[in-house]
Design a protein around this motif. Structure first.
Motif, PDB file in Angstrom:
ATOM      1  N   ILE A 118       0.854  -1.202   0.000  1.00 20.81           N
ATOM      2  CA  ILE A 118       0.000   0.000   0.000  1.00 20.81           C
ATOM      3  C   ILE A 118       0.886   1.248   0.000  1.00 20.81           C
ATOM      4  CG2 ILE A 118      -1.646   1.353   1.377  1.00 20.81           C
ATOM      5  CD1 ILE A 118      -2.949  -1.281   2.240  1.00 20.81           C
ATOM      6  N   ASP A 119       1.907   1.230   0.839  1.00 16.38           N
ATOM      7  CA  ASP A 119       2.837   2.367   0.890  1.00 16.38           C
ATOM      8  C   ASP A 119       3.564   2.541  -0.437  1.00 16.38           C
ATOM      9  OD1 ASP A 119       2.422   3.498   3.283  1.00 16.38           O
ATOM     10  OD2 ASP A 119       4.050   2.475   4.348  1.00 16.38           O
ATOM     11  N   PHE A 120       3.940   1.417  -1.011  1.00 17.30           N
ATOM     12  CA  PHE A 120       4.662   1.473  -2.290  1.00 17.30           C
ATOM     13  C   PHE A 120       3.775   2.097  -3.371  1.00 17.30           C
ATOM     14  CE2 PHE A 120       6.269  -0.092  -6.304  1.00 17.30           C
ATOM     15  CZ  PHE A 120       7.638   0.071  -6.161  1.00 17.30           C
ATOM     16  N   ARG A 121       2.535   1.666  -3.413  1.00 14.83           N
ATOM     17  CA  ARG A 121       1.596   2.218  -4.410  1.00 14.83           C
ATOM     18  C   ARG A 121       1.421   3.715  -4.202  1.00 14.83           C
ATOM     19  NH1 ARG A 121      -1.775  -2.580  -3.551  1.00 14.83           N
ATOM     20  NH2 ARG A 121      -3.058  -1.379  -2.123  1.00 14.83           N
ATOM     21  N   LYS A 122       1.277   4.073  -2.905  1.00 11.84           N
ATOM     22  CA  LYS A 122       1.036   5.489  -2.583  1.00 11.84           C
ATOM     23  C   LYS A 122       2.153   6.380  -3.131  1.00 11.84           C
ATOM     24  CE  LYS A 122       1.981   6.650   1.672  1.00 11.84           C
ATOM     25  NZ  LYS A 122       1.861   6.471   3.113  1.00 11.84           N
ATOM     26  N   ASN A 123       3.380   5.893  -3.058  1.00 10.09           N
ATOM     27  CA  ASN A 123       4.529   6.730  -3.423  1.00 10.09           C
ATOM     28  C   ASN A 123       4.995   6.560  -4.863  1.00 10.09           C
ATOM     29  OD1 ASN A 123       4.756   7.853  -0.799  1.00 10.09           O
ATOM     30  ND2 ASN A 123       5.721   5.953  -0.115  1.00 10.09           N
ATOM     31  N   ASN A 124       4.536   5.484  -5.533  1.00 11.81           N
ATOM     32  CA  ASN A 124       5.122   5.200  -6.846  1.00 11.81           C
ATOM     33  C   ASN A 124       4.137   5.057  -7.994  1.00 11.81           C
ATOM     34  OD1 ASN A 124       8.133   4.710  -6.250  1.00 11.81           O
ATOM     35  ND2 ASN A 124       7.067   3.525  -4.674  1.00 11.81           N
ATOM     36  N   MET A 172      -7.711   2.033  -0.668  1.00  7.64           N
ATOM     37  CA  MET A 172      -6.536   1.204  -0.375  1.00  7.64           C
ATOM     38  C   MET A 172      -5.623   1.129  -1.594  1.00  7.64           C
ATOM     39  SD  MET A 172      -7.728  -1.759   2.239  1.00  7.64           S
ATOM     40  CE  MET A 172      -9.386  -2.152   1.782  1.00  7.64           C
ATOM     41  N   ALA A 173      -6.226   1.172  -2.787  1.00  5.85           N
ATOM     42  CA  ALA A 173      -5.422   1.119  -4.012  1.00  5.85           C
ATOM     43  C   ALA A 173      -4.529   2.347  -4.116  1.00  5.85           C
ATOM     44  CB  ALA A 173      -6.331   1.013  -5.232  1.00  5.85           C
ATOM     45  N   ILE A 174      -5.070   3.512  -3.772  1.00  2.66           N
ATOM     46  CA  ILE A 174      -4.267   4.735  -3.966  1.00  2.66           C
ATOM     47  C   ILE A 174      -3.369   5.031  -2.774  1.00  2.66           C
ATOM     48  CG2 ILE A 174      -5.910   5.739  -5.595  1.00  2.66           C
ATOM     49  CD1 ILE A 174      -6.822   7.616  -3.350  1.00  2.66           C
ATOM     50  N   GLY A 175      -3.407   4.165  -1.755  1.00  2.00           N
ATOM     51  CA  GLY A 175      -2.391   4.314  -0.716  1.00  2.00           C
ATOM     52  C   GLY A 175      -2.893   4.552   0.696  1.00  2.00           C
ATOM     53  N   MET A 176      -4.182   4.428   0.934  1.00  2.00           N
ATOM     54  CA  MET A 176      -4.668   4.590   2.316  1.00  2.00           C
ATOM     55  C   MET A 176      -4.449   3.257   3.029  1.00  2.00           C
ATOM     56  SD  MET A 176      -8.236   6.226   3.427  1.00  2.00           S
ATOM     57  CE  MET A 176      -8.818   6.350   5.089  1.00  2.00           C
ATOM     58  N   ASN A 177      -3.641   3.274   4.050  1.00  2.00           N
ATOM     59  CA  ASN A 177      -3.322   1.981   4.674  1.00  2.00           C
ATOM     60  C   ASN A 177      -4.465   1.478   5.556  1.00  2.00           C
ATOM     61  OD1 ASN A 177      -3.092   3.227   7.175  1.00  2.00           O
ATOM     62  ND2 ASN A 177      -0.913   3.643   6.884  1.00  2.00           N
ATOM     63  N   MET A 197      -1.396  13.063  -1.298  1.00  2.00           N
ATOM     64  CA  MET A 197      -0.292  13.844  -0.738  1.00  2.00           C
ATOM     65  C   MET A 197      -0.443  13.968   0.779  1.00  2.00           C
ATOM     66  SD  MET A 197       0.081  16.896  -3.502  1.00  2.00           S
ATOM     67  CE  MET A 197       1.560  17.590  -2.799  1.00  2.00           C
ATOM     68  N   LEU A 198      -1.699  14.038   1.205  1.00  2.00           N
ATOM     69  CA  LEU A 198      -1.960  14.091   2.643  1.00  2.00           C
ATOM     70  C   LEU A 198      -1.520  12.780   3.298  1.00  2.00           C
ATOM     71  CD1 LEU A 198      -3.542  16.051   4.647  1.00  2.00           C
ATOM     72  CD2 LEU A 198      -5.366  14.378   4.474  1.00  2.00           C
ATOM     73  N   LEU A 199      -1.817  11.659   2.602  1.00  2.00           N
ATOM     74  CA  LEU A 199      -1.381  10.361   3.126  1.00  2.00           C
ATOM     75  C   LEU A 199       0.144  10.281   3.166  1.00  2.00           C
ATOM     76  CD1 LEU A 199      -3.834   7.902   1.277  1.00  2.00           C
ATOM     77  CD2 LEU A 199      -4.047   8.815   3.582  1.00  2.00           C
ATOM     78  N   GLN A 200       0.788  11.074   2.288  1.00  2.00           N
ATOM     79  CA  GLN A 200       2.260  11.096   2.273  1.00  2.00           C
ATOM     80  C   GLN A 200       2.828  12.081   3.297  1.00  2.00           C
ATOM     81  OE1 GLN A 200       2.733  12.166  -1.880  1.00  2.00           O
ATOM     82  NE2 GLN A 200       3.611  10.143  -2.341  1.00  2.00           N
ATOM     83  N   ASN A 201       1.927  12.675   4.060  1.00  2.00           N
ATOM     84  CA  ASN A 201       2.317  13.657   5.092  1.00  2.00           C
ATOM     85  C   ASN A 201       3.034  14.871   4.506  1.00  2.00           C
ATOM     86  OD1 ASN A 201       1.279  12.047   7.186  1.00  2.00           O
ATOM     87  ND2 ASN A 201       3.137  10.820   7.179  1.00  2.00           N
ATOM     88  N   ARG A 202       2.645  15.286   3.289  1.00  2.00           N
ATOM     89  CA  ARG A 202       3.238  16.507   2.730  1.00  2.00           C
ATOM     90  C   ARG A 202       2.625  17.726   3.436  1.00  2.00           C
ATOM     91  NH1 ARG A 202       4.622  15.678  -2.780  1.00  2.00           N
ATOM     92  NH2 ARG A 202       5.347  13.529  -3.017  1.00  2.00           N
ATOM     93  N   SER A 203       3.352  18.807   3.463  1.00  2.00           N
ATOM     94  CA  SER A 203       2.872  20.000   4.170  1.00  2.00           C
ATOM     95  C   SER A 203       1.678  20.615   3.436  1.00  2.00           C
ATOM     96  CB  SER A 203       3.983  21.041   4.261  1.00  2.00           C
ATOM     97  OG  SER A 203       4.223  21.574   2.974  1.00  2.00           O
ATOM     98  N   LYS A 204       0.903  21.395   4.159  1.00  2.00           N
ATOM     99  CA  LYS A 204      -0.301  21.990   3.573  1.00  2.00           C
ATOM    100  C   LYS A 204       0.074  22.929   2.425  1.00  2.00           C
ATOM    101  CE  LYS A 204      -4.604  24.292   4.837  1.00  2.00           C
ATOM    102  NZ  LYS A 204      -4.639  25.139   3.659  1.00  2.00           N
TER     103      LYS A 204
END
Lengths: 227, 405
Positions: free
Chosen positions: A79-85, B300-305, A109-116
């Protein structure tokens, strides 16, 4: 090389009535490609995209993204890999209905903890680049299908992924919206060197693609790079 | 963002959310109503028993309570009463002489406990003067006046100014009889007490018993603060070891039993209500998840854990509760406040309630702790109810969920 698949095989219902969706697919995709995966229904296009995107697991074979093997990754890591790549554009748009266009685009981007500040700036840029700067506070239900799909493209681009997978992105769009969307994606591909991989039936998409991979019965029947 | 999403998600289907909120609010209201009613009933019973029968504390000769023999007179009574009078939290005190015997008229006889009291002080402890329904309260000017209950009057077929004969043992164990004239008829609304007690002047009873005019078998005490019982009883008990100092719940263990039974019954009702609530919430949240399979898969697909998906579902359930809880509390508080002031009239069950010493008007009351205990329990219930749907949500395979129509 950004994507490499090695002997990807996918068998559905292996213990009941097995269905071979993919039969040993070997594929390499370079950064900046604008590739369409085509083929008749049931040829394995969506399955291949799902496996490349880490949404589904191959029965056999390996998928390497930027050299990293994602085939055996645990769920949470994947899930983390998908989020970032990986950016996804779905046939049915699949925006979050309770969020506005701006919130949808900024969500990953919010899930990636990027700043507002970073989020706001990038979201605005992206919505401008897909021509929806006047719809930032609209919810998906207030947007047309074409507009929703453009928001979906902006959302997919927001976390600056390595590539974007688009599963039949124009299937629900009229021709004006389709051309509009394709223009945007082609421009992003050229200007930002963003890699796009589509699965599609749509001839308009195939015409705009620079590489067309044809799948038949789960195998690559042809792989044509346009000059 | 998860908070915002959870909040907006619960309003995607307002009708369904309001049904769950209403169920939660109703559950809390029902729990508070039941608790308030049960506490009101309990108070009615316990307070009735305290004000009509036992008071807060009673002091006797250590052997008196076993067989109620008249020879067991309290020793050091002067010192004891002086000590009690000096106690800050004393509301009222009454000295009583007690004899057990018979009351008889020309129409019949009954076994009875005869209590010799000082009219003024007894009125402050038992408010017996306010329970007179015919005739007058005890009058020291009259000769051998007696107060009997309406139930005894009916059974002996006597009325005001009728003559009754009391028979009991004196201090020497001799049987003596004396005639008394009915001065007043009382009704405490406690059938058991009314059928078993009659009141005469302490001076009259002591004279007949052959006791000193100031002797007493019982000191009945009412405190201004019920909670002080636990502090003062051991103090007096250690200071006057030749007496037995007992709080009302030792003298009448049924009161303590009733208190604990009422608490248990309230708890059972609460558990039933919360169980119904759990299943209601689980059902609703499962429906919510079923309707949003594709969306959850996409998230979950786009990255929500999974932790965030889990949290979102739990938050949605909590938010439904957070809207429902204040509503339920408000409704419950208004109900308790209304019935606390006006009372709930249960006169239709008056006969049976009086049989158990309860008034037919129940004034609701609620321990302050209930106002945070019930919402806390509902919160825990909501959390428990959200866990199963949340687990279902995180078990979804994104690729399968996205495929669902």
């Amino acid at each position: 090389m950004i994507i490499q698949t090695k002997g990807i095989t996918k068998i559905y219902n292996p213990n009941k009535i097995p269905v071979n969706a993919l039969n040993g697919v070997d594929l390499q995709i370079e950064e900046g490609e604008f590739t369409a995966i085509v083929g008749p229904s049931g040829s394995g296009k969506t399955t291949l995209l799902n496996i490349i995107g880490g949404l589904d697991q191959a029965t056999q074979g390996e998928v390497l993204i930027k050299g990293e093997n994602i085939s055996k990754m645990p769920d949470n890591q994947l899930i983390d890999f998908r989020k970032n790549n990986i950016g996804f554009v779905f046939q049915a748009y699949n925006l979050i209905p309770v969020l506005t266009a701006k919130e949808n685009v900024g969500f990953v981007m919010l899930l990636q903890n990027r700043s507002k500040e970073e989020r706001d700036q990038r979201v605005l840029e992206l919505l401008q680049s897909v021509g929806l700067e006047d719809k930032v506070n609209k919810r998906p239900s207030e947007l047309s299908g074409g507009q929703q799909q453009r928001v979906a493209v902006a959302r997919a681009l927001a976390p600056k992924p390595a590539f974007i997978l688009a599963d039949e992105p124009t299937a629900n769009l009229d021709s004006v919206s389709t051309n509009n969307l394709l223009d945007i994606m082609a421009r992003l591909n050229e200007e930002e060197k963003m890699t796009f991989i589509f699965s599609t039936h749509d001839q308009r998409v195939i015409d705009r693609a620079r590489r067309v991979i044809t799948l038949v019965d789960g195998k690559i029947a042809s792989d044509q790079v346009k000059s | 963002m998860i908070l915002i999403m959870a909040w907006r998600n619960i309003w995607r289907n307002p009708t369904r959310s309001w049904v769950v909120i209403a169920a939660i609010a109703l559950g809390i209201w029902a729990a508070i109503f039941m608790s308030g009613f049960a506490t009101g009933m309990m108070n009615s019973y316990v307070d009735g028993a305290i004000s009509n029968i036992v008071g807060h504390i009673q002091i006797h000769h250590p052997s008196f309570q076993e067989d109620k023999e008249t020879k067991y007179i309290i020793s050091e009574l002067d010192l004891l009463t002086e000590e009690i009078k000096n106690y800050n939290n004393l509301k009222a005190m009454s000295l009583r002489s007690i004899g057990t015997g018979m009351i008889a008229s020309s129409k019949g006889a009954r076994g009875i406990e005869i209590q010799g009291v000082d009219p003024d002080s007894e009125a402050t402890v038992r408010q017996l003067d306010t329970k007179i329904i015919d005739g007058d309260y005890l009058n020291v000017e009259k000769r051998n006046p007696i107060l009997i209950s309406q139930r005894i009057a009916d059974k002996l077929n006597v009325k005001i100014r009728s003559r009754v004969v009391l028979t009991f043992q004196d201090l020497e164990g001799e049987i003596i009889s004396a005639a008394f004239r009915v001065n007043g008829i009382f009704d405490t609304k406690n059938n058991q007490f009314d059928e078993g007690h009659a009141f005469v002047l302490r001076s009259d009873l002591n004279r007949l018993l052959g006791a000193d005019p100031n002797d007493a078998h019982e000191v009945g005490i009412l405190l201004s603060e019920k909670e002080e019982i636990k502090n003062i009883v051991p103090q007096w008990a250690s200071k006057f070891p030749s007496t037995k100092v007992e709080p009302y719940y030792i003298i009448s263990p049924d009161l303590q039993l009733y208190e604990s039974q009422m608490s248990s019954i309230t708890m059972i009702y609460l558990v039933v209500i919360l169980l119904a609530l759990i299943f209601g919430i689980i059902n609703t949240m499962l429906m919510t998840i079923l309707e949003r399979l594709r969306e959850l898969g996409m998230l979950m697909a786009i990255g929500m854990n999974k932790v965030r998906v889990f949290l979102m579902i739990v938050l949605e359930t909590f938010m439904l509760s957070f809207v429902g809880v204040p509503l339920g509390l408000l409704l419950g508080t208004l109900t308790i406040s209304y019935f606390g002031q006006k009372g709930l009239n249960l006169s239709a069950f008056s006969e049976s309630m009086q049989m158990y010493g309860m008034s037919d008007m129940v004034y609701f009351d609620l321990p302050a702790a209930t106002y945070w205990q019930v919402p806390l329990l509902v919160g825990i219930t909501a959390l428990m109810a959200s866990i199963y749907p949340a687990i279902k949500a995180i078990r979804l395979k994104p690729v399968e969920a996205i495929r669902k129509l």
